[in-house]
Design a protein around this motif. Structure first.
Motif, PDB file in Angstrom:
ATOM      1  N   LYS A  97      70.993 -36.018 -99.176  1.00 48.55           N
ATOM      2  CA  LYS A  97      69.969 -35.095 -98.717  1.00 48.55           C
ATOM      3  C   LYS A  97      70.021 -33.790 -99.514  1.00 48.55           C
ATOM      4  O   LYS A  97      68.988 -33.236 -99.899  1.00 48.55           O
ATOM      5  CB  LYS A  97      70.182 -34.812 -97.226  1.00 48.55           C
ATOM      6  CG  LYS A  97      69.099 -33.967 -96.585  1.00 48.55           C
ATOM      7  CD  LYS A  97      69.399 -33.746 -95.116  1.00 48.55           C
ATOM      8  CE  LYS A  97      68.567 -32.603 -94.574  1.00 48.55           C
ATOM      9  NZ  LYS A  97      68.969 -32.245 -93.196  1.00 48.55           N
ATOM     10  N   GLU A  98      71.219 -33.335 -99.797  1.00 49.60           N
ATOM     11  CA  GLU A  98      71.379 -32.053-100.492  1.00 49.60           C
ATOM     12  C   GLU A  98      70.796 -32.131-101.902  1.00 49.60           C
ATOM     13  O   GLU A  98      70.079 -31.230-102.336  1.00 49.60           O
ATOM     14  CB  GLU A  98      72.861 -31.659-100.542  1.00 49.60           C
ATOM     15  CG  GLU A  98      73.439 -31.230 -99.205  1.00 49.60           C
ATOM     16  CD  GLU A  98      73.460 -32.363 -98.184  1.00 49.60           C
ATOM     17  OE1 GLU A  98      73.700 -33.533 -98.585  1.00 49.60           O
ATOM     18  OE2 GLU A  98      73.174 -32.104 -96.993  1.00 49.60           O
ATOM     19  N   VAL A  99      71.147 -33.189-102.593  1.00 47.12           N
ATOM     20  CA  VAL A  99      70.633 -33.357-103.970  1.00 47.12           C
ATOM     21  C   VAL A  99      69.103 -33.446-103.943  1.00 47.12           C
ATOM     22  O   VAL A  99      68.417 -32.837-104.770  1.00 47.12           O
ATOM     23  CB  VAL A  99      71.246 -34.610-104.629  1.00 47.12           C
ATOM     24  CG1 VAL A  99      70.606 -34.864-106.000  1.00 47.12           C
ATOM     25  CG2 VAL A  99      72.754 -34.441-104.785  1.00 47.12           C
ATOM     26  N   LEU A 100      68.582 -34.190-102.961  1.00 44.15           N
ATOM     27  CA  LEU A 100      67.120 -34.351-102.865  1.00 44.15           C
ATOM     28  C   LEU A 100      66.447 -32.999-102.588  1.00 44.15           C
ATOM     29  O   LEU A 100      65.401 -32.682-103.168  1.00 44.15           O
ATOM     30  CB  LEU A 100      66.760 -35.343-101.751  1.00 44.15           C
ATOM     31  CG  LEU A 100      67.057 -36.828-102.040  1.00 44.15           C
ATOM     32  CD1 LEU A 100      66.767 -37.673-100.808  1.00 44.15           C
ATOM     33  CD2 LEU A 100      66.232 -37.327-103.237  1.00 44.15           C
ATOM     34  N   ASN A 114      59.852 -36.237-101.113  1.00 50.90           N
ATOM     35  CA  ASN A 114      59.411 -35.890 -99.760  1.00 50.90           C
ATOM     36  C   ASN A 114      59.582 -37.079 -98.811  1.00 50.90           C
ATOM     37  O   ASN A 114      60.036 -36.925 -97.676  1.00 50.90           O
ATOM     38  CB  ASN A 114      57.942 -35.469 -99.764  1.00 50.90           C
ATOM     39  CG  ASN A 114      57.774 -34.055-100.284  1.00 50.90           C
ATOM     40  OD1 ASN A 114      58.721 -33.260-100.253  1.00 50.90           O
ATOM     41  ND2 ASN A 114      56.582 -33.739-100.774  1.00 50.90           N
ATOM     42  N   SER A 115      59.197 -38.247 -99.290  1.00 49.61           N
ATOM     43  CA  SER A 115      59.295 -39.445 -98.465  1.00 49.61           C
ATOM     44  C   SER A 115      60.754 -39.777 -98.161  1.00 49.61           C
ATOM     45  O   SER A 115      61.110 -40.087 -97.019  1.00 49.61           O
ATOM     46  CB  SER A 115      58.614 -40.611 -99.194  1.00 49.61           C
ATOM     47  OG  SER A 115      58.878 -41.812 -98.541  1.00 49.61           O
ATOM     48  N   LEU A 116      61.593 -39.681 -99.187  1.00 47.49           N
ATOM     49  CA  LEU A 116      63.014 -39.994 -98.982  1.00 47.49           C
ATOM     50  C   LEU A 116      63.650 -38.997 -98.017  1.00 47.49           C
ATOM     51  O   LEU A 116      64.479 -39.369 -97.174  1.00 47.49           O
ATOM     52  CB  LEU A 116      63.752 -39.976-100.331  1.00 47.49           C
ATOM     53  CG  LEU A 116      63.393 -41.121-101.294  1.00 47.49           C
ATOM     54  CD1 LEU A 116      64.019 -40.902-102.657  1.00 47.49           C
ATOM     55  CD2 LEU A 116      63.835 -42.470-100.708  1.00 47.49           C
ATOM     56  N   CYS A 130      53.516 -43.589-100.472  1.00 48.89           N
ATOM     57  CA  CYS A 130      53.500 -42.398-101.345  1.00 48.89           C
ATOM     58  C   CYS A 130      52.286 -42.308-102.263  1.00 48.89           C
ATOM     59  O   CYS A 130      52.105 -41.295-102.953  1.00 48.89           O
ATOM     60  CB  CYS A 130      54.766 -42.360-102.205  1.00 48.89           C
ATOM     61  SG  CYS A 130      56.219 -41.908-101.253  1.00 48.89           S
ATOM     62  N   ALA A 131      51.437 -43.343-102.307  1.00 45.97           N
ATOM     63  CA  ALA A 131      50.338 -43.329-103.275  1.00 45.97           C
ATOM     64  C   ALA A 131      49.330 -42.230-102.953  1.00 45.97           C
ATOM     65  O   ALA A 131      48.938 -41.449-103.823  1.00 45.97           O
ATOM     66  CB  ALA A 131      49.654 -44.693-103.315  1.00 45.97           C
ATOM     67  N   LYS A 132      48.904 -42.178-101.707  1.00 47.52           N
ATOM     68  CA  LYS A 132      47.902 -41.170-101.324  1.00 47.52           C
ATOM     69  C   LYS A 132      48.394 -39.767-101.601  1.00 47.52           C
ATOM     70  O   LYS A 132      47.651 -38.923-102.117  1.00 47.52           O
ATOM     71  CB  LYS A 132      47.552 -41.319 -99.837  1.00 47.52           C
ATOM     72  CG  LYS A 132      46.516 -42.400 -99.581  1.00 47.52           C
ATOM     73  CD  LYS A 132      46.046 -42.382 -98.138  1.00 47.52           C
ATOM     74  CE  LYS A 132      45.166 -43.600 -97.868  1.00 47.52           C
ATOM     75  NZ  LYS A 132      45.304 -44.101 -96.511  1.00 47.52           N
ATOM     76  N   GLU A 133      49.676 -39.519-101.242  1.00 45.08           N
ATOM     77  CA  GLU A 133      50.196 -38.168-101.447  1.00 45.08           C
ATOM     78  C   GLU A 133      50.271 -37.848-102.946  1.00 45.08           C
ATOM     79  O   GLU A 133      49.933 -36.736-103.373  1.00 45.08           O
ATOM     80  CB  GLU A 133      51.575 -38.000-100.791  1.00 45.08           C
ATOM     81  CG  GLU A 133      51.949 -36.519-100.706  1.00 45.08           C
ATOM     82  CD  GLU A 133      53.366 -36.271-100.180  1.00 45.08           C
ATOM     83  OE1 GLU A 133      53.921 -37.162 -99.531  1.00 45.08           O
ATOM     84  OE2 GLU A 133      53.883 -35.169-100.441  1.00 45.08           O
ATOM     85  N   LYS A 173      65.505 -39.579 -94.438  1.00 50.40           N
ATOM     86  CA  LYS A 173      66.815 -39.024 -94.050  1.00 50.40           C
ATOM     87  C   LYS A 173      66.721 -38.345 -92.684  1.00 50.40           C
ATOM     88  O   LYS A 173      67.599 -38.481 -91.835  1.00 50.40           O
ATOM     89  CB  LYS A 173      67.294 -37.981 -95.077  1.00 50.40           C
ATOM     90  CG  LYS A 173      67.439 -38.489 -96.488  1.00 50.40           C
ATOM     91  CD  LYS A 173      68.870 -38.930 -96.802  1.00 50.40           C
ATOM     92  CE  LYS A 173      68.943 -39.417 -98.248  1.00 50.40           C
ATOM     93  NZ  LYS A 173      69.934 -40.476 -98.441  1.00 50.40           N
ATOM     94  N   LEU A 174      65.642 -37.586 -92.514  1.00 52.80           N
ATOM     95  CA  LEU A 174      65.429 -36.865 -91.260  1.00 52.80           C
ATOM     96  C   LEU A 174      65.324 -37.852 -90.094  1.00 52.80           C
ATOM     97  O   LEU A 174      65.915 -37.641 -89.026  1.00 52.80           O
ATOM     98  CB  LEU A 174      64.130 -36.057 -91.373  1.00 52.80           C
ATOM     99  CG  LEU A 174      64.093 -34.689 -90.691  1.00 52.80           C
ATOM    100  CD1 LEU A 174      65.125 -33.754 -91.316  1.00 52.80           C
ATOM    101  CD2 LEU A 174      62.697 -34.072 -90.824  1.00 52.80           C
ATOM    102  N   ASP A 175      64.573 -38.926 -90.336  1.00 54.20           N
ATOM    103  CA  ASP A 175      64.424 -39.960 -89.312  1.00 54.20           C
ATOM    104  C   ASP A 175      65.790 -40.556 -88.951  1.00 54.20           C
ATOM    105  O   ASP A 175      66.093 -40.778 -87.782  1.00 54.20           O
ATOM    106  CB  ASP A 175      63.500 -41.093 -89.806  1.00 54.20           C
ATOM    107  CG  ASP A 175      62.050 -40.645 -89.803  1.00 54.20           C
ATOM    108  OD1 ASP A 175      61.757 -39.583 -89.233  1.00 54.20           O
ATOM    109  OD2 ASP A 175      61.211 -41.359 -90.379  1.00 54.20           O
ATOM    110  N   GLU A 176      66.561 -40.785 -90.024  1.00 57.40           N
ATOM    111  CA  GLU A 176      67.896 -41.348 -89.797  1.00 57.40           C
ATOM    112  C   GLU A 176      68.735 -40.406 -88.940  1.00 57.40           C
ATOM    113  O   GLU A 176      69.405 -40.823 -87.993  1.00 57.40           O
ATOM    114  CB  GLU A 176      68.623 -41.572 -91.131  1.00 57.40           C
ATOM    115  CG  GLU A 176      68.223 -42.869 -91.818  1.00 57.40           C
ATOM    116  CD  GLU A 176      68.646 -42.880 -93.291  1.00 57.40           C
ATOM    117  OE1 GLU A 176      69.680 -42.252 -93.620  1.00 57.40           O
ATOM    118  OE2 GLU A 176      67.932 -43.490 -94.098  1.00 57.40           O
TER     119      GLU A 176
END
Lengths: 430, 430
Positions: free
Chosen positions: A9-12, A417-419, A355-358, A423-426
């Motif tokens: 998460k930190e690296v992301l 953003n998606s990843l 992620c395509a739309k974004e 992580k947040l969901d996790e």
């Protein structure tokens, strides 16, 4: 290359900050670039300008005055040129106006209103369905949608549509009336149908007696890197006893001028007779002077092939820019996969799911227009929201370089953003 | 001039012998002349050859590259040219391909498949009928026949369709969906619709909410003798609150080149929006380079009008030959009546009842091809077998002179044969 999928998460978060800064830089440049449609660039069209001055005569080789009325299905020399180029007998060819899309639409209309070979008109059926290998060409899908024909998405494999799936569907469901195919350098993935796929399409058992393949060979001579030899669909259907199954389409829209080319369709003699019966009511004839211009310009099929080499030299650097930049920026990132077409007009990419739309929206905000996300699927609905079509032909090399670099930033930003959301969901789930 | 109708059997028999001798002379000349279709002669087309070299630029006035894809409904300068020429607002115009017939057919197809303004698609109706003022244009009738639309023959008066009959039919029968009109110099009679007829068509009560006038103004600028001012149908329908009633068609087929002209349609804004919704699926756009050629050639509406004066000078001698020869050979004979058109492309004649087919057959046997007898009526069925369309534009003056002289012989021979049969019938009945 950073493998984003295995980042903490930190690296992301750090990467997100970097990407946002880079993205902001692009936004401040007020770009206005278009990678949305498969349009030739002005510089490519300039290569064809001589066609406008090649009308040496308006009398055809059989003595017809091409300025006047008449000749429903094309002048003989135009039929001969395309017959030689495509390996289709002249008597199986109808030369149309400036748009193969128009020929396809009109063929659908005839099937809707009159049916074919004694079968019921499709407009009288409770339901007519069509198979749509996807990602595919949005304008094909728009025809089905306009005419109220239900579309069934068929996955694409590396050698064409998923034939196990296709065969199963058409064997069981008589309301499935046909399939869209761009068999060579498919729009948007650049996929070439293998001999096996062609054979299976030609010979498969279909519950519908009037099952039809719309064989849009739009990129039939549009080789850019290596030339793929497409198996002859007419020979394959003939061998399988399914001669009436195929409507074949082609045009010079992306050979000479998209707005003023020459389109054609080809089919079995029985289908051609059926088509002409209605076409002769629809029009007295298409523009024969433009057919003459085209023939005079190319002279022979070899003339077309030589011309396509020039166009390939014009397009190759553009495809190189796209493919090399994607490779440099995103290979091994885990955020994007893409096809490496050997010809045609497009590169198709798959982002992470959702992620395509974004990605497309981010690019648009920064001034780079891409084909709308989802457009490559029936009803504009990409179930995984991952496919994006890149059309590298219209911008200049310089514009394209900027656009594709920005695109890579957008892919990364949307991906990160998606990843991070994952992580947040996790974390929430813990 | 011999009044054949009041001749005795003996005089008729003598005349028959004379006519047969003359006819035999013609047969021995092995003529090969064509007065069948409304085609310009090569010499007329030569007047337009400069259009092929007028493509000074391929960039339109709004900066569009006319060589490339795009612009569904026509380039601005083409819309302006035709707007000025026809007195129709640019926003009500769609520029098409090379054929107004094709625009008409496609409009019928849209009505069949989609309906209009929320009404049911015509293909879903148990029956759809169309009014066909006759004699009329065979290709109009062929569209209805192709699409399975029942045709109702409406008599033509000197100022347009019999409006008493039309009004009564459309008021009572909701399955009557429209009417074909060639309002100026009608095909084949050269009749011009009076202001009253235009007003009544525009304002009449129709049982069908989606009643449509197909207003084929094919000869809108084709004045040959005196110019008839046609009342503005759009103004008339607007005043009557029936703005959506009219589809207007026009083309340069008989202004520049029949095989490579520019066609257009015009309608209410609401109809235009409806049409574009489907047309944008059918094609990316029509040939814009040919639109540019046309604009560059004429520059302005006045340029078109000046050009039409040249064409009139070319055509007038041909119409003179036909009308003068008919006058000289058949005026007062009782065997033929005909129209004296002030413009357009045709002269229509009426033989004695039951004599049209024989006249056309006699001419054909002597090498002069006329439009098939009956072709000017729905289902090719002229109930009185009397109407023949003469198309004087294609042959040279010399050919035409021979052809029309022979035609007069055929009219007389068929007429005399018919009168002699009547005498025979009378004798038998005595």
């Amino acid at each position: 290359m950073l493998d984003y999928l295995s980042c903490s998460k930190e690296v992301l978060l750090k990467e997100k900050a970097n990407l946002e800064a880079t993205y902001k830089d692009y936004v401040s440049q007020h770009l206005k670039l278009d990678m949305s449609r498969g349009k030739p660039a002005g510089s490519q069209l300039d290569l064809n300008n001589d066609i406008l001055n090649t009308l040496e005569t308006y009398i055809t080789e059989d003595g017809t005055d091409a300025r006047n009325y008449g000749v429903l299905d094309g002048i003989p020399e135009a039929k001969k040129l395309f017959s030689d180029l495509l390996g289709i007998s002249e008597k199986n060819i109808i030369i149309g106006g400036n748009s193969s899309l128009n020929l396809m639409y009109d063929q659908f209309v005839r099937l809707m209103l009159f049916g074919t070979q004694g079968q019921a008109p499709w407009c009288q059926l409770e339901k007519a369905k069509f198979l749509c290998p996807s990602p595919g060409y949005d304008r094909h899908f728009a025809i089905c949608e306009d005419l109220g024909i239900e579309m069934i998405t068929v996955p694409m494999n590396e050698d064409g549509p998923d034939m196990d799936y296709v065969e199963q569907l058409v064997r069981e469901d008589a309301s499935i009336k046909g399939i869209w195919c761009v068999p060579l350098y498919s729009n948007p993935q650049g996929i070439c149908y293998s001999d096996e796929v062609v054979d299976r399409l030609a010979s498969m058992k279909t519950a519908a007696k009037d099952f039809r393949i719309f064989w849009d060979n739009a990129y039939g001579v549009h080789h850019i890197y290596e030339e793929h030899k497409l198996k002859d669909i007419f020979q394959a259907t003939k061998e399988a006893g399914n001669e009436d199954r195929v409507y074949y389409f082609f045009s010079t829209s992306k050979i000479t001028f998209p707005g003023a080319g020459v389109a054609l369709m080809a089919s079995s003699l029985s289908n051609i007779a059926e088509i002409k019966k209605h076409m002769t009511v629809q029009t007295i004839g298409h523009d024969k002077l433009n057919q003459l211009r085209t023939v005079n310009y190319f002279k022979t099929a070899d003339g077309v092939k030589a011309h396509m080499k020039k166009l390939a030299d014009e397009l190759r650097p553009k495809f190189d820019v796209v493919l090399n930049t994607l490779d440099k920026e995103l290979s091994g990132s885990g955020l994007l996969t893409w096809t490496k077409p050997n010809g045609g007009y497009f590169v198709a990419v798959d982002t992470l799911d959702g992620c395509a739309k974004e990605t497309v929206a981010l690019a648009k905000e920064a001034g780079v227009v891409l084909t709308g996300a989802g457009a490559t699927y029936p009803y504009k609905n990409d179930p995984r929201d991952c496919n994006i079509r890149i059309a590298p032909t219209y911008p200049t090399i310089e514009e394209l370089t900027t656009a594709i670099e920005l695109f890579c930033v957008c892919v990364k930003l949307a991906g990160v953003n998606s990843l991070l959301e994952d992580k947040l969901d996790e974390e929430r789930a813990m």
